[in-house]
Scaffold this active site. Structure first.
Site, mmCIF file in Angstrom:
data_model
loop_
_atom_site.group_PDB
_atom_site.id
_atom_site.type_symbol
_atom_site.label_atom_id
_atom_site.label_comp_id
_atom_site.label_asym_id
_atom_site.label_seq_id
_atom_site.Cartn_x
_atom_site.Cartn_y
_atom_site.Cartn_z
ATOM 1 N N GLY A 85 -28.269 -8.757 32.738
ATOM 2 C CA GLY A 85 -28.692 -7.715 31.396
ATOM 3 C C GLY A 85 -27.393 -8.117 30.642
ATOM 4 O O GLY A 85 -26.327 -8.648 30.617
ATOM 5 N N ASN A 86 -27.471 -7.007 29.565
ATOM 6 C CA ASN A 86 -26.454 -6.791 28.335
ATOM 7 C C ASN A 86 -26.477 -5.468 27.946
ATOM 8 O O ASN A 86 -27.271 -4.712 28.295
ATOM 9 C CB ASN A 86 -26.639 -8.058 27.529
ATOM 10 C CG ASN A 86 -28.039 -7.770 26.597
ATOM 11 O OD1 ASN A 86 -28.260 -6.705 26.141
ATOM 12 N ND2 ASN A 86 -29.099 -8.468 26.652
ATOM 13 N N ARG A 87 -25.428 -5.361 26.958
ATOM 14 C CA ARG A 87 -25.036 -3.952 26.927
ATOM 15 C C ARG A 87 -25.926 -3.421 25.582
ATOM 16 O O ARG A 87 -25.996 -2.312 25.105
ATOM 17 C CB ARG A 87 -23.559 -3.970 26.181
ATOM 18 C CG ARG A 87 -22.639 -4.117 27.311
ATOM 19 C CD ARG A 87 -21.410 -4.255 26.783
ATOM 20 N NE ARG A 87 -21.015 -3.496 25.734
ATOM 21 C CZ ARG A 87 -20.226 -4.048 24.710
ATOM 22 N NH1 ARG A 87 -20.118 -5.346 24.269
ATOM 23 N NH2 ARG A 87 -20.122 -3.032 23.412
#
Ligand code: PMT
Length: 320
Positions: free
Chosen positions: A125-127
């Site tokens: 995933g990412n932020r």
């Protein structure tokens, strides 16, 4: 102007032009749209005078949020209970949107980071918090647009926004491309994973089985697909998340993806990009226009972006 609760007295004075207190004087003086949310005992609510006064106000264009039935002050039960606050807010948002400069425009916005499964427990995933996409959806709805928000995260959003929940890049691609078919504006603010595990493990990978090697494969490039099928009456906005050479990298993406506006934003600075409420962005349009903004809130940046999409126009040489 919202009058909630609107008593039988205020309704009667307003209907007959009596302005002997602050509320009724303001009602007669305002040029803003007016919304009343009546609340009173059932017998009063059903009294012909109140019925006639409300009909008079409605005929003059006053918006009425009718009361609900339920427990009233004093313990009796019946019609006349003030409408729920969220109903009043939604009705007010609807009234404001009708006069918005984006009224009638259908806008699709994407938000949040996609989650690409490794196994039933883990993902890549990412932020992305979704704040930028939500700010654009909120602003577009407040300005009258019909908004579909395709999102991987869940945050409070304008009552007029229709939310479509997705998780992976594949799901975001399907939902966004489908919604874009009947939209004039598409804003790709989501942080879509570029790669995903080629194979998703059917069961949780065990530490005891040693360190796993994960082979990645590309995900669908949604922005590119949108660009390839863009209609002449569509306006496509892309984002470029850059850690350096923001303008140059954003310009390269603009050229490669047939978008009308590219928002290059700095995702390295502490106060810009992922998760924070502010952003630093450069807006590049397909006609060569460049506008650089220092530190602004994402709420403000949302309006700056929408100011540029309010009159979508076919790009020079766009296919019919
Ligand atoms: O959500 P927040 O916490 O508020 O953070 C906001 C943000 C930093 C995520 C946002 O402002 C932003 O930059 N979104 C784009 C992030 C991203 O994926 O940028 P990119 O340069 O990797 O992708 C370029 C464009 O292609 C983006 O419009 C992206 O949505 C799109 N894309 C990317 C990959 C992919 N497979 N399909 C796509 O459509």
């Amino acid at each position: 102007m919202v009058v909630a609760p609107a008593t039988a007295k205020v309704i009667g004075k307003y209907a007959h032009g009596i302005s002997d207190d602050l509320v009724t004087a303001t009602l007669l003086a305002t040029r803003a749209p007016v919304l009343v949310a009546p609340a009173m005992h059932t017998e009063m609510w059903e009294h012909p005078a109140v019925v006639d006064n409300l009909a008079l106000l409605a005929a003059r264009g006053v918006h009425v949020v009718p009361p609900e039935s339920g427990r009233l002050a004093g313990g009796d039960v019946g019609a006349g209970r003030l409408a729920a606050p969220e109903r009043i807010v939604a009705a007010a948002a609807e009234v404001l949107a009708r006069s918005g400069d984006l009224a009638g425009l259908r806008v699709v916005v994407t938000a949040g980071g996609t989650r690409e499964p490794i196994d039933p427990v883990r993902y890549i995933g990412n932020r992305s918090s979704g704040k930028m996409g939500y700010a654009i959806a909120d602003a577009a709805a407040a300005r009258g647009a019909d908004v579909v928000l395709v999102t991987t995260v869940h945050r409070p959003v304008h009552p007029r926004v229709r939310v479509e929940a997705v998780v992976t890049a594949d799901e975001m691609a399907a939902a966004t491309l489908a919604a874009a078919d009947s939209a004039e504006v598409v804003v790709m603010a989501a942080a879509v994973a570029d790669f995903r595990p080629k194979a998703v493990a059917p069961a949780k990978l065990k530490k005891s089985d040693g360190v796993p090697e994960i082979v990645l494969e590309p995900t669908p490039d949604i922005l590119r697909l949108l660009g390839e099928r863009k209609r002449a009456d569509q306006y496509l906005v892309g984002f470029a998340a850059e850690t350096d050479d923001v303008r140059e990298n954003a310009a390269a993406k603009l050229a490669a993806k047939r978008v009308d506006l590219m928002v290059g934003n700095d995702v390295r600075s502490e106060d810009s990009g992922f998760e924070v409420d502010t952003n630093r962005a450069v807006l590049l349009d397909a006609d060569g226009g460049v506008e650089e903004f220092g530190l602004v809130t994402k709420v403000r940046l949302a309006d700056l972006i929408l100011d540029r999409v309010r009159t979508p126009h076919p790009r020079q040489g766009a296919t019919e």
